[in-house]
Each structure stands twice: as C-alpha cells, then as structure tokens.
Design an enzyme around this catalytic site. Structure first.
Site, PDB file in Angstrom:
ATOM      1  N   ASP A  11       5.646  -4.074   5.890  1.00  0.00           N
ATOM      2  CA  ASP A  11       4.936  -4.913   5.306  1.00  0.00           C
ATOM      3  C   ASP A  11       5.394  -6.313   6.379  1.00  0.00           C
ATOM      4  OD1 ASP A  11       3.636  -7.239   4.436  1.00  0.00           O
ATOM      5  OD2 ASP A  11       3.925  -6.652   2.332  1.00  0.00           O
ATOM      6  N   ASP A  52       1.036  -2.519   3.802  1.00  0.00           N
ATOM      7  CA  ASP A  52       2.139  -1.801   4.537  1.00  0.00           C
ATOM      8  C   ASP A  52       1.442  -1.214   6.016  1.00  0.00           C
ATOM      9  OD1 ASP A  52       4.380  -2.436   2.994  1.00  0.00           O
ATOM     10  OD2 ASP A  52       3.083  -1.430   1.600  1.00  0.00           O
ATOM     11  N   GLN A  93       7.846 -10.252   6.504  1.00  0.00           N
ATOM     12  CA  GLN A  93       8.856 -10.231   5.237  1.00  0.00           C
ATOM     13  C   GLN A  93       9.734  -9.005   5.067  1.00  0.00           C
ATOM     14  OE1 GLN A  93       6.363  -9.845   1.489  1.00  0.00           O
ATOM     15  NE2 GLN A  93       7.236  -7.806   1.327  1.00  0.00           N
ATOM     16  N   LYS A 131       3.071  -0.724  -3.332  1.00  0.00           N
ATOM     17  CA  LYS A 131       3.307  -1.289  -4.769  1.00  0.00           C
ATOM     18  C   LYS A 131       4.075  -0.235  -5.660  1.00  0.00           C
ATOM     19  CE  LYS A 131       0.849  -4.851  -3.665  1.00  0.00           C
ATOM     20  NZ  LYS A 131       1.096  -4.744  -2.300  1.00  0.00           N
ATOM     21  N   TYR A 230      15.835  -8.655  -4.828  1.00  0.00           N
ATOM     22  CA  TYR A 230      14.448  -8.089  -4.741  1.00  0.00           C
ATOM     23  C   TYR A 230      13.528  -9.035  -3.448  1.00  0.00           C
ATOM     24  CZ  TYR A 230      13.244  -4.348  -7.524  1.00  0.00           C
ATOM     25  OH  TYR A 230      13.245  -3.179  -7.959  1.00  0.00           O
ATOM     26  N   LYS A 233       8.598  -4.605  -3.458  1.00  0.00           N
ATOM     27  CA  LYS A 233       8.703  -3.123  -3.565  1.00  0.00           C
ATOM     28  C   LYS A 233       8.809  -2.517  -2.204  1.00  0.00           C
ATOM     29  CE  LYS A 233       8.956  -2.110  -8.217  1.00  0.00           C
ATOM     30  NZ  LYS A 233      10.158  -2.627  -8.358  1.00  0.00           N
ATOM     31  N   ASP A 234       9.346  -1.126  -2.510  1.00  0.00           N
ATOM     32  CA  ASP A 234       9.757  -0.248  -1.054  1.00  0.00           C
ATOM     33  C   ASP A 234       8.788   0.440  -0.349  1.00  0.00           C
ATOM     34  OD1 ASP A 234      12.685  -1.007  -1.668  1.00  0.00           O
ATOM     35  OD2 ASP A 234      12.088  -0.100  -3.520  1.00  0.00           O
ATOM     36  N   GLN A 243       2.129  25.142   4.181  1.00  0.00           N
ATOM     37  CA  GLN A 243       1.431  26.504   4.552  1.00  0.00           C
ATOM     38  C   GLN A 243       2.584  27.047   5.061  1.00  0.00           C
ATOM     39  OE1 GLN A 243      -2.391  25.224   3.348  1.00  0.00           O
ATOM     40  NE2 GLN A 243      -1.502  27.155   3.771  1.00  0.00           N
ATOM     41  N   ARG A 267       3.505  -8.060  -9.195  1.00  0.00           N
ATOM     42  CA  ARG A 267       4.810  -8.913  -8.884  1.00  0.00           C
ATOM     43  C   ARG A 267       5.885  -7.836  -8.794  1.00  0.00           C
ATOM     44  NH1 ARG A 267       4.302 -14.375  -9.016  1.00  0.00           N
ATOM     45  NH2 ARG A 267       2.149 -14.907  -9.795  1.00  0.00           N
TER      46      ARG A 267
HETATM   47  C1  F6R Z   1       4.555  -4.699  -2.405  1.00  0.00           C
HETATM   48  C2  F6R Z   1       4.154  -5.962  -2.913  1.00  0.00           C
HETATM   49  C3  F6R Z   1       4.833  -6.629  -4.377  1.00  0.00           C
HETATM   50  C4  F6R Z   1       5.305  -7.950  -3.958  1.00  0.00           C
HETATM   51  C5  F6R Z   1       5.390  -8.823  -5.356  1.00  0.00           C
HETATM   52  C6  F6R Z   1       5.761 -10.280  -4.999  1.00  0.00           C
HETATM   53  O1  F6R Z   1       3.683  -4.530  -1.396  1.00  0.00           O
HETATM   54  O2  F6R Z   1       3.420  -6.863  -2.238  1.00  0.00           O
HETATM   55  O3  F6R Z   1       5.828  -5.627  -4.717  1.00  0.00           O
HETATM   56  O4  F6R Z   1       6.432  -8.035  -3.363  1.00  0.00           O
HETATM   57  O5  F6R Z   1       4.069  -9.045  -5.734  1.00  0.00           O
HETATM   58  O6  F6R Z   1       4.744 -11.117  -4.687  1.00  0.00           O
HETATM   59  P1  F6R Z   1       5.106 -12.794  -4.367  1.00  0.00           P
HETATM   60  O7  F6R Z   1       5.139 -12.581  -2.661  1.00  0.00           O
HETATM   61  O8  F6R Z   1       3.960 -13.379  -4.669  1.00  0.00           O
HETATM   62  O9  F6R Z   1       6.565 -13.116  -4.744  1.00  0.00           O
HETATM   63 MG    MG Z   2       3.452  -3.172   0.572  1.00  0.00          MG
HETATM   64 MG    MG Z   3       3.921  -6.402  -0.087  1.00  0.00          MG
END
Ligand code: F6R
Ligand code: MG
Ligand code: MG
Length: 376
Positions: A11, A52, A93, A131, A230, A233-234, A243, A267
């Site tokens: 991302d 991503d 990021q 997500k 954190y 998310k990964d 096959q 979040r």
């Molecule tokens: C994963 C993703 C979320 C954000 C989370 C934090 O792709 O986008 O896990 O990392 O929503 O968002 P902010 O930047 O608002 O703290």
């Molecule tokens: Mg993402």
């Molecule tokens: Mg993200």
C-alpha cells in the site's frame, strides 16, 4: 523449464482514504516495471485490490532474488513519488525502511513466491486480499487441501488421495521463522487446532505429498511485527497452483462462498466477513468489508495469458449479497464483543489508554457482614 512466480504487493497511497490507488500511481508502477522488465522478467501483471498494488512477475532467478525484490521496491518508490505529488492518503506507508537491503521481506511489502518445473499446462491462481491479515486464507486452504466435503478430488484422484503437507508459521515469533510441518489427512486435527487461531498460526505453504511439488505460497508477514507497532492490516497475497496433482480451480475457489469472518475492516480493528470481489475493486462499507480478488492464469515458458477474473462469474453476485447482509448484521453489534477485535489486534492505542486510566478508578468494595440469622 524452472520458473519462479513472485508477487510483491504494498500500500503506497490511495484516493479518499484507504480505498484504491490512483490511476497515475498505477501507471507510474507499471511504467517503471515495463522499462526495467526486459533484462529481468519474462512477464508481469500489475493490479490493485482495495488500496494495495501488486506486481506479479515471472522469471527464472529463483525465490528471494535480490534483483527481483529491488525491482519491485524501486517500482514502489517510483509510485510513492507519484502518490506524494498527488497528495494521496498514506503515500509510501508500507515502505517501512529507508534503504533496500537485499530482500523486501521485513521491509513492509508482502511477498509470495513459488519456484517449480513448469508443467506443459500450468494453471495457477493469484489471490489478493485487502483489510485483513494472512490468516484469512487459513480456512479456504484447509477446506481446499484437507476436507473432502469441499474437495472431492481428495478421494477421486489417486495422487491427491496421498494428501498434502501444510507448513504453518507462528507469526508471533519475530526473531526468525518459527514453523511446523503437518500432514493431511493423518494430522488434520492438529492442523485444525492451529488454524483456528488465524491471528497467530498462518498457513505459509502447502505441498503435494504425491509429487513433493509446492502448491501454495502465502505472504505471512505481519506489519505490526515488523514495525513494532500497528501500521495497517497486512493485506496478504497468495499463489495457488491448480489441477492435475492439485485441487481444481473450482475446489480452491469454493470456500470463498462462505464469506467467513476475518480480522480487518474499519481501522483494521473489527471482525468482518470476507467478500470475494472482481479484479481492481475498491473499498467502501465500514472501510471494508475485507475483500479478496482472484486472477487466474496459465503460464507457458514464463509468458502469462490474460487473467481470468475468478470472482466475476454471476454465481458470486449471490455470495456478495449474502456477505453484505452478514456484514450489516455484525455491524448492528457495534463495538460489543466479537464485533471488535481483541486488544492485541487493535490498530490503535485508544482503548488500552482508556483502560489504564480507568483502572485507577476501580475500587474493591469493603465486604459487608451479613446480619446473623435470628435463632428461634
Ligand atoms: C488496510 C487499511 C487499514 C488502515 C486502518 C488505519 O489496507 O487501510 O487497516 O490501516 O484503517 O487507518 P488510518 O490511516 O486512518 O489510521
Ligand atoms: Mg490495504
Ligand atoms: Mg491501507
């Protein structure tokens, strides 16, 4: 020929929050790869799933090759420069380190790679999820490779009847890869006992016991383990060969009809059902629901066919409707109980801070002695 499939994703910025990368960002990554590809790659395919962007590459340099990893890293740097210019949210990021050090593992981007002797017909599937975390693939892989209720090939095909070997990683262990190898079908209860905790035990790879060939590679990195906190998310990618000695495409896709609950969504801190979506789909409801896309290919002498969209067929519209209902049902529960992830998985520190300050205000009530019962 001995071929390597490498998919590296990150991302590096998106429009309107964590929704989707911009067209110019995607073009910057694509242009960079196209310019450098001729000396290193046999072919490539660039796509996005949610926020991503993933670079799928074919080459003959093996897994963990420094030049392949550097190519992807530099392409992401070039995309980040574009993201900064456009003012995209979260520009760069996932690029957690300042300089490249031989391999993108542990630097933020997620990687899945398989090296194999190319079959005369080599179909494979490339999954990308947003997500959510790598444990999101635990259930679909268990069903596809160990459960005959999902995969009749396990009894129909003599080769597949010999079962599959699961390599499972304890992702909480940060000083090196802590893995265990377990064989299906003999050890399916042990496999299940680990996979029930997808935040800790994650399928890293699956191997045919008949031929010894690798069927699956999952990106198992956890961003909070790398960064020490954190950072999102990964959003894992995965490669699955299908096959012949491996499950059929439909057997690998079928478990995604469940829309199982995974860690992710708003979040990065909620349980939401995983929605199978078409290629290059963005994010919406409650910064989710967590999504998974699937691009299917055949590869021949390293050249990719055009992708087939694994979840575009009308069947999946019904699934998406059901997953939407499940998502809304869970959201009715707000922040209570299983709707929100446990403390260790929250992307923010707010609740921990609140609990610490409230802890001081708790008091143990003085014990009152009950009046003695009157004797008659
Ligand atoms: C994963 C993703 C979320 C954000 C989370 C934090 O792709 O986008 O896990 O990392 O929503 O968002 P902010 O930047 O608002 O703290
Ligand atoms: Mg993402
Ligand atoms: Mg993200």
């Amino acid at each position: 020929m001995k071929l390597t499939l490498s998919v590296i994703k990150a991302d590096i910025g998106s429009i309107a929050g964590h929704v989707a990368p911009s067209r110019r960002l995607r073009e910057a990554v694509e242009a960079f790869i196209r310019e450098r590809a001729p000396s290193l790659l046999l072919d490539h395919y660039i796509s996005h799933t949610g926020d991503d962007i993933a670079i799928l590459m074919t080459h003959t340099r093996g897994e963990g090759d420094e030049q392949i990893h550097k190519l992807a890293w530099d392409a992401f740097l070039s995309g980040t420069a574009e993201a900064r210019q456009e003012g995209l949210y979260g520009a760069g990021q996932d690029l957690l380190k300042d300089s490249f050090s031989g391999n993108v593992k542990g630097m933020g981007p997620a990687v899945a790679e398989i090296e194999f002797e190319e079959r005369p017909n080599e179909p494979f599937l490339f999954f990308a999820a947003d997500k959510t975390d790598p444990g999101a693939y635990n259930l679909p892989l268990y069903l596809a490779f160990a459960d005959v209720m999902n995969t009749p090939g396990l009894i129909l095909s003599p080769k597949m009847s010999q079962g599959f070997r699961f390599v499972i990683m304890d992702v909480n262990h940060t000083s090196g890869d802590r893995v265990i190898e377990l064989n299906a079908p003999e050890e399916i209860y042990d496999i299940a006992a680990l996979l029930r905790d997808p935040e800790r035990y994650v399928v890293e790879s699956v191997w045919s016991r008949a031929s010894g060939e690798q069927a699956v590679a999952v990106a198992t990195s956890r961003l909070h383990n790398i960064a020490g906190k954190y950072t999102g998310k990964d959003d894992p990618v995965m490669l699955v060969r299908v096959q012949m000695n491996f499950p059929a495409t439909g057997e690998v896709l079928a478990p995604y009809a469940i829309g199982h609950f995974v860690g992710g969504g708003m979040r990065g801190s909620h349980q939401m059902p995983l929605m199978p979506v078409t290629l290059n789909t963005g994010i919406s409801y409650f910064d989710g629901p967590p999504v998974v896309s699937c691009a299917g290919f055949c590869v021949h002498n390293g050249k990719l066919t055009e992708p087939i969209d694994g979840f575009a067929q009308p069947f999946w519209n019904t699934v998406r409707d059901r997953v939407s209902s499940k998502a809304m049902d869970m959201r009715r529960q707000g922040f209570i109980g299983t709707a929100m992830l446990p403390m260790s998985e929250l992307e923010y520190t707010g609740i921990a801070e609140k609990l610490a300050s409230l802890d001081k205000r708790f008091a143990v009530r003085a014990e009152t002695t009950a009046p003695a019962a009157s004797k008659r």
